[in-house]
Design a protein around this motif. Structure first.
Motif, PDB file in Angstrom:
ATOM      1  N   GLU A   1      12.438  -9.204 -11.915  1.00  0.00           N
ATOM      2  CA  GLU A   1      11.879 -10.267 -11.083  1.00  0.00           C
ATOM      3  C   GLU A   1      12.860 -11.398 -10.813  1.00  0.00           C
TER       4      GLU A   1
ATOM      5  N   ARG B   1       7.592 -18.872  -6.859  1.00  0.00           N
ATOM      6  CA  ARG B   1       6.979 -17.597  -6.465  1.00  0.00           C
ATOM      7  C   ARG B   1       7.838 -16.453  -6.965  1.00  0.00           C
ATOM      8  N   ARG B   2       7.154 -15.410  -7.445  1.00  0.00           N
ATOM      9  CA  ARG B   2       7.874 -14.280  -8.028  1.00  0.00           C
ATOM     10  C   ARG B   2       8.147 -13.204  -6.982  1.00  0.00           C
TER      11      ARG B   2
ATOM     12  N   ASP C   1       7.763   0.586  -8.537  1.00  0.00           N
ATOM     13  CA  ASP C   1       8.117   0.386  -7.124  1.00  0.00           C
ATOM     14  C   ASP C   1       9.318   1.229  -6.686  1.00  0.00           C
TER      15      ASP C   1
ATOM     16  N   TYR D   1       6.974  -6.643   0.367  1.00  0.00           N
ATOM     17  CA  TYR D   1       6.327  -5.802  -0.638  1.00  0.00           C
ATOM     18  C   TYR D   1       6.458  -6.406  -2.040  1.00  0.00           C
TER      19      TYR D   1
ATOM     20  N   VAL E   1       6.930  -9.754  -2.950  1.00  0.00           N
ATOM     21  CA  VAL E   1       6.555 -11.142  -3.239  1.00  0.00           C
ATOM     22  C   VAL E   1       5.157 -11.227  -3.872  1.00  0.00           C
ATOM     23  N   GLU E   2       5.025 -12.153  -4.778  1.00  0.00           N
ATOM     24  CA  GLU E   2       3.726 -12.424  -5.412  1.00  0.00           C
ATOM     25  C   GLU E   2       3.431 -13.919  -5.306  1.00  0.00           C
ATOM     26  N   PRO E   3       2.264 -14.310  -4.868  1.00  0.00           N
ATOM     27  CA  PRO E   3       1.149 -13.492  -4.402  1.00  0.00           C
ATOM     28  C   PRO E   3       1.468 -12.759  -3.105  1.00  0.00           C
ATOM     29  N   ILE E   4       0.835 -11.619  -2.971  1.00  0.00           N
ATOM     30  CA  ILE E   4       1.228 -10.671  -1.928  1.00  0.00           C
ATOM     31  C   ILE E   4       1.041 -11.212  -0.511  1.00  0.00           C
TER      32      ILE E   4
ATOM     33  N   TYR F   1       1.923 -13.834   0.825  1.00  0.00           N
ATOM     34  CA  TYR F   1       3.152 -14.444   1.349  1.00  0.00           C
ATOM     35  C   TYR F   1       3.955 -13.421   2.160  1.00  0.00           C
TER      36      TYR F   1
ATOM     37  N   ARG G   1      -0.252  -2.223  -0.621  1.00  0.00           N
ATOM     38  CA  ARG G   1      -0.052  -3.124  -1.758  1.00  0.00           C
ATOM     39  C   ARG G   1      -1.135  -4.209  -1.762  1.00  0.00           C
TER      40      ARG G   1
ATOM     41  N   GLU H   1      -3.591  -4.421  -4.846  1.00  0.00           N
ATOM     42  CA  GLU H   1      -3.498  -5.616  -5.691  1.00  0.00           C
ATOM     43  C   GLU H   1      -4.829  -6.359  -5.758  1.00  0.00           C
TER      44      GLU H   1
END
Lengths: 198, 463
Positions: B64, B70-71, B78, B120, B122-125, B127, B241, B245
């Protein structure tokens, strides 16, 4: 910010897109776009600290500056097309814009139930930009109008979204999106005059 | 070192450097292909979150990267997605003919691939939606090479993508309120409807389909094929995703009906378009639209449909690739790609026409070609659902076959020119013949493809 100033911003956010819709001269269009971002800043600053909200203004003005520089570099004939005053067309556009304004005003109570946390002025301003931006997109084929229409729609979204999300990354990405759309618009305006050097 | 740096930042920097090498077309093409394959290879073998020795150093690649809180995560499960997108990227770079097709595909295509992975990762998705906006901007530039005016299809593509992204962002925000107001069905339905609208814009689901035929008819066939193939694959991966998710497959939330209705509409729309179209570009639109429908139908089957979906992605990319390559060659020697102008092309340029027909009939689902076993399994799986669905599925597929037979009739019609001419270099003719052979072999031995896509599904869903 006082309620009166917020209402003033809403008026600006109605008049600028309507003006863009009605005028044919690129200087006026881009000038009004720049003015529109002052209204956006005013409404976003209701939810955000001014120093973060000003990002919207800076990004918007950068987008406007990119479009101005592109027009300055366009061949004269392309930058200054023959303008024919077409009153029925202008009347139709103006009347449609008026109808959108009326619809947004009558829908503000519903909008406030969707955008929890937004003030009446923010909901009005945001929806006006969204509606008038979509009208611009629906009625136009020219690249400049489509680009300005997209920037207007995104501005409306940003006003509403500011009441919901205040992430730095999201702010940055939306600013890059505004500038990116302006750059792509600039490229598309110039594309047919470029030579494929590769 | 972390995986997002390796598979996102590094290729993005390389794509920037490639922009300065546009005059060195052959070098750029092969460098782009090799780099994409290398990145795919690294995704297959590189240990993630484990210590390993590389030359004199002991390294650990974490999964990560943090940017503004943001992660961005590309972890072990993956890997198949990273491999898939880079292999598809390498495939398109390999079949690109710098003499026929704009070389800008290499830098911009690599950047586009990176943006798909970023969306694909980025979290939260949600974004990720914004990265598709950037991808749409890149694709708009790609579809409007220097010297050409932007077409109406391109402008409509841009408008629809930006609108779709705004809808997705808003829906994601609404969905976040559901956690706070547990049981608020109205809020839930609202967010679902807005999300569906957002993905409908992104995936060109009816009635937002119009830009696809416009782009395939008016734009360069290779560019149109590349953009349609990669962009739609990217959106589908992002969508998968997004729903996995959110846990919509695990919870008792029915999106199956909506997916199936949208899928059937798209398949039939594509089938209908294939029956009435008189332009090879619009025929490409017909199969692409049908393929969106089939992908939606495959996803609607959830776990059992995922291997079918990945099989569709692979076959679609190969088939559209050979179709686009052949069309971009044919375009050089005919006035336009309308049926009137390509009469008898198969008699003069048999290999190019072979590529066109193999690509089309694979996507139409002609028996013995690679698409047929997938469509057969997909159609069989729909038996459990209302019979009208199967009927429309068959109608859509027959429409595509009829469109293919019309194309065959036009290409083989006697135009009075009997001389067989050579078109394109021997390398690209060999590529067309090889891809055609692969499409036939995969049709004869579909188990190879199915076992591969089952592995992808298992890895992705950690089954």
């Amino acid at each position: 910010m006082s309620s009166l100033l917020q209402y003033l911003a809403v008026v600006v956010l109605f008049l600028c897109p309507v003006g863009i819709l009605l005028v044919d001269n690129w200087r006026w269009m881009i000038g009004l776009l720049g003015l529109q971002y002052i209204g956006v800043l005013s409404l976003v600053s209701v939810s955000w600290p001014l120093e973060i909200a000003v990002v919207k203004l800076v990004a918007g003005w950068m987008a406007a500056a990119i479009l101005i520089l592109t027009y300055v570099n366009l061949p004269t004939a392309a930058a200054e097309p023959q303008i024919s005053i077409n009153l029925p067309r202008r009347f139709f556009k103006g009347f449609t814009a008026f109808l959108i304004g009326l619809s947004v005003y009558s829908l503000q109570a519903v909008a406030l139930r969707w955008f929890l946390g937004a003030t009446t002025q923010q909901a009005l301003g945001g929806l006006l930009l969204l509606g008038l931006g979509l009208l611009q997109l629906g009625l136009s084929r020219e690249v400049i109008r489509i680009v300005i229409g997209l920037l207007t729609v995104i501005s409306g979204f940003e006003v509403l979204y500011a009441t919901l999300e205040a992430s730095v990354l999201m702010t940055g990405l939306l600013a890059i999106l505004n500038i990116g759309i302006a750059f792509v618009g600039a490229y598309l305006l110039l594309a047919s005059y470029l030579e494929d050097t590769s | 070192m972390n995986t997002p740096t390796l598979w996102i930042i590094l290729p993005l920097l390389l794509s920037g450097i490639f922009l300065f090498l546009l005059n060195r077309q052959r070098i750029l093409k092969w460098t782009g292909t090799i780099i994409s394959l290398t990145l795919a290879g690294l995704a297959a073998v590189l240990p993630i979150n484990q210590l390993f020795n590389f030359l004199f150093w002991e390294l650990r690649v974490s999964e990560e990267m943090l940017i503004y809180g943001r992660r961005f995560v590309l972890s072990d499960p993956d890997r198949p997605i990273v491999i898939l997108v880079f292999v598809l990227c390498a495939f398109w770079f390999l079949i690109l003919d710098p003499k026929n097709d704009p070389i800008q595909v290499i830098p911009l295509g690599l950047a586009g691939t990176v943006l798909i992975l970023t969306a694909y990762a980025v979290e939260p998705i949600f974004y990720g939606a914004l990265f598709f906006a950037f991808l749409a901007l890149i694709d708009v530039v790609l579809l409007s090479p220097p010297g050409n005016k932007p077409t109406r299809g391109v402008m409509r593509f841009l408008i629809f993508q930006i609108l779709g992204i705004l809808f997705i962002l808003f829906a994601a925000w609404l969905a976040s309120w559901i956690d706070l107001n547990t049981g608020d069905q109205l809020l839930f339905v609202r967010s679902l409807v807005i999300l569906a609208l957002g993905f409908s814009f992104l995936l060109a689901i009816f009635p937002f389909t119009s830009w696809i035929p416009m782009v395939t008819e008016m734009n360069h066939p290779f560019l149109a094929g590349y953009v349609l193939s990669t962009y739609l694959v990217g959106v589908f991966l992002f969508g998968l995703r997004f729903v996995t998710e959110a846990g919509w497959f695990d919870q008792n939330i029915s999106i199956q009906g909506a997916l199936q209705i949208a899928g059937i509409i798209m398949l039939c729309y594509g089938g209908g378009l294939a029956i009435v179209s008189k332009h090879l570009g619009r025929m490409m639109a017909a199969v692409v639209i049908s393929d969106i429908g089939r992908s939606l139908l495959a996803i609607s089957l959830f776990l059992s449909g995922f291997p079918l979906f990945f099989s569709l992605v692979i076959i679609q990319s190969i088939a559209i690739g050979v179709w686009s390559l052949s069309l971009s060659h044919l375009r050089k020697v005919v006035r336009s790609l309308s049926f009137d102008d390509v009469i008898g092309a198969a008699r003069q340029w048999p290999i190019i026409s072979l590529g066109i027909l193999a690509g089309y009939f694979t996507l139409a689902g002609l028996p013995l070609l690679a698409g047929f076993p997938i469509f057969w399994v997909l159609g069989s799986s729909l038996r459990m659902y209302p019979s009208w669905m199967v009927l429309w599925f068959v109608f859509g597929s027959i429409g595509l076959i009829i469109g293919g037979l019309r194309t065959l009739a036009v290409l083989t019609k006697n135009s009075g020119e009997e001389a067989v001419l050579i078109l394109g270099s021997s390398f690209y003719r060999a590529v067309i013949v090889t891809i055609t052979a692969v499409l036939i072999l995969l049709g004869l031995f579909p188990q190879v493809l199915f076992s591969l896509t089952q592995i992808i599904t298992n890895l992705l869903l950690e089954l």
